[in-house]
Design a protein around this motif. Structure first.
Motif, PDB file in Angstrom:
ATOM      1  N   PHE A 204       0.832  -1.209   0.000  1.00  0.00           N
ATOM      2  CA  PHE A 204       0.000   0.000   0.000  1.00  0.00           C
ATOM      3  C   PHE A 204       0.864   1.257   0.000  1.00  0.00           C
ATOM      4  O   PHE A 204       0.608   2.206  -0.753  1.00  0.00           O
ATOM      5  N   HIS A 335      -4.339  -1.968  -6.084  1.00  0.00           N
ATOM      6  CA  HIS A 335      -4.808  -1.613  -4.743  1.00  0.00           C
ATOM      7  C   HIS A 335      -6.044  -2.436  -4.369  1.00  0.00           C
ATOM      8  O   HIS A 335      -6.160  -2.924  -3.230  1.00  0.00           O
ATOM      9  N   SER A 418      -4.139   1.834   3.381  1.00  0.00           N
ATOM     10  CA  SER A 418      -5.046   1.566   2.256  1.00  0.00           C
ATOM     11  C   SER A 418      -5.957   2.767   1.975  1.00  0.00           C
ATOM     12  O   SER A 418      -6.279   3.059   0.819  1.00  0.00           O
ATOM     13  N   THR A 421      -4.409   6.031   0.021  1.00  0.00           N
ATOM     14  CA  THR A 421      -4.241   6.021  -1.427  1.00  0.00           C
ATOM     15  C   THR A 421      -5.195   6.994  -2.099  1.00  0.00           C
ATOM     16  O   THR A 421      -4.837   7.656  -3.081  1.00  0.00           O
TER      17      THR A 421
END
Length: 536
Positions: A204, A335, A418, A421
């Motif tokens: 990540f 992702h 996460s 992003t």
């Protein structure tokens, strides 16, 4: 036919030491030969039987340990409150339950675990194609540090308890080694989860770093364009000044006679010298002498640029929305895949994590409670005799709580990475300031919003800092309640003992009084009998 070499090294290459130790003690049932040859986790029937046999041996030895050291437990209910007895009986087997949960879960999920690491390898290849590199060597270093710390804690607790609190003159005292097996098995299993979770966090962060690099690159590109515009404007001003300085002198009618004498120059061609176009070439008065001959003049050397480098800045990827759209789409797809891997990992370790959190909560509370009982010279369960020594108690609490806190903290940081992003993606849209790129970023942000990952223990609670705060408050509350119950039980027991002692004393006094009364009556009868005459 030879197989093509992989683009990246598999993550399991860094797990070799951990896998060999886990295989030896019965944490994982996967095939050892396949792991050596292909660095992959594959099912193994022999490994399954070996793991079940090891689990059976652990259960037998653990029950034998409880029976051998259970002399104190047999008298615990009579000497202490029922609450202390029940807590000791339940917590005696919670370590064994936790170990069995870890091993049986690994046995049922042995095929799924290999698929997770294969998916991570494919993710690494996709990141490599997008020039997003991940360093896996820190994984091996982290595993070694965790293994060393595990051995230090386990050996310290075992040796300190064995020397200080166990009668090592008897051969059955060697069974005390079995008391360290459940926590050791559990720690090895959680190292697998923690390191795999850390690997996801690194991926990540690699995606976030790539997006941040795009932003920094575009900012540099914009700064270069601004500097180039400033230099171009400065160059235009300089050329204007130079052209004004090199412009030939205007024609002066008072000097007409002088031009005629200096070479018969057509004065009519110079009369409109005020005009721009006619005044570009000035009369060269110094090139002729007074006799009309030319005078040799030195040629002006031309200035040559010794360093002919053209200052061209590298074009930013964000300056071309159509070109960067494919890269942003690929990063968002990767992702999404990492989030799905995280959810799969959470599903595999849900029950072991739940058992660990329950074990940590109960053991932390019970260890402090039994430490209080030891300070009050009260009996405690045999397997919690480490609570008799405050130093050993501190080591046990640090070791137990450290595993729980680290997993909660790492899960929380992975979830934050996460979600970050989306922020990094929006920075790309802001710095580019392009309508098309804004549409791309908004579309991808919706995808990222729907594919966030959170880690939980079977859905009962989320592994984040809020849960850690709640657990800390719960331990404090239950510890106070247990101490209050213990105080009430001891007070009631003291009152009963005082009452029994009072009854015994009262009974003894009553018996003595009754005997005195009997003696007096007997004496009265005897004296009365002697003094009364007998009439025939």
């Amino acid at each position: 036919m030879s197989q093509p070499s992989p683009l990246v090294q598999p993550l399991l290459l860094q797990f070799q030491q951990l896998f060999f130790i886990s295989k030896l003690v019965g944490v994982l049932p996967q095939d050892l030969d396949k792991f050596r040859q292909k660095n992959a986790l594959e099912k193994s029937r022999n490994g399954m039987f070996y793991m079940l046999g090891i689990l059976s041996i652990y259960v037998i030895l653990y029950n034998l340990l409880i029976y051998s050291f259970g002399e104190e437990d047999r008298n615990l209910k009579a000497s202490q409150s029922t609450l202390t007895f029940v807590i000791g009986l339940f917590l005696t087997y919670i370590g064994l339950i936790m170990m069995a949960t870890d091993q049986l879960t690994a046995l049922f999920n042995q095929g799924k675990l290999g698929e997770i690491y294969e998916r991570i390898r494919l993710v690494d290849e996709r990141l490599y194609r997008e020039q997003c590199l991940v360093d896996n060597f820190c994984i091996a270093r982290r595993i070694r540090i965790m293994l060393i710390m595990t051995f230090i804690f386990e050996i310290s607790i075992l040796i300190a308890t064995y020397i200080t609190l166990v009668d090592y003159t008897e051969w059955l005292s060697l069974l005390w080694i079995v008391s360290a097996v459940p926590t050791f098995i559990n720690t090895l299993d959680k190292i697998w989860f923690a390191v795999s979770l850390y690997a996801l966090k690194e991926r990540f962060e690699a995606i976030n770093a790539t997006l941040d690099d795009l932003v920094v690159e575009h900012e540099r590109y914009k700064a270069w364009l601004a500097a180039d515009d400033d230099s171009a404007a400065l160059g235009n001003r300089t050329r204007t000044v130079d052209s004004n300085e090199s412009q030939p002198p205007q024609y002066d009618s008072n000097l007409e006679y002088l031009y005629k004498e200096l070479g018969g120059i057509d004065v009519g061609s110079l009369r409109g010298s005020g005009s721009k176009h006619r005044n570009k070439v000035a009369p060269i008065a110094h090139s002729l002498n007074s006799f009309g001959g030319t005078v040799p003049t030195a040629l002006k050397p031309q200035q040559v640029n010794a360093n002919p480098i053209i200052n061209v800045g590298q074009e930013s990827e964000l300056s071309n929305a159509t070109k960067v759209e494919e890269k942003l789409n690929n990063l968002c797809q990767v992702h999404d895949e990492i989030c799905e891997i995280g959810k799969a990992m959470n599903g595999l370790w849900s029950y072991p994590i739940l058992s660990l959190m329950a074990y940590g909560f109960l053991i932390f509370t019970a260890q402090l409670y039994f430490l209080y009982c030891a300070t009050q010279s009260q009996s405690i369960p045999s397997l919690f005799r480490s609570a008799k020594n405050p130093f050993i108690t501190v080591i046990v609490l640090v070791y137990t709580s450290g595993k729980c806190i680290y997993l909660i903290y790492l899960s929380w940081k992975t979830s934050l990475a996460s979600k970050r992003t989306g922020i990094s993606l929006h920075k790309c849209g802001v710095v580019a300031d392009d309508n098309l790129l804004y549409e791309i970023v908004n579309h991808l942000s919706l995808k990222l919003l729907n594919h966030s990952v959170d880690f939980s223990a079977c859905g009962f609670f989320t592994l984040d800092m809020e849960t850690l705060y709640g657990v800390s408050g719960g331990i404090t509350s239950y510890l106070i309640i247990l101490i209050q119950f213990n105080l009430a039980a001891q007070q009631a027991k003291d009152a009963i003992q005082s009452l029994n002692s009072f009854n015994d004393t009262a009974g003894f006094v009553g018996a003595a009084t009754e005997m005195d009364n009997v003696s007096s009556t007997f004496y009265y009868l005897m004296t009365t009998t002697k003094m009364t005459p007998i009439n025939y």
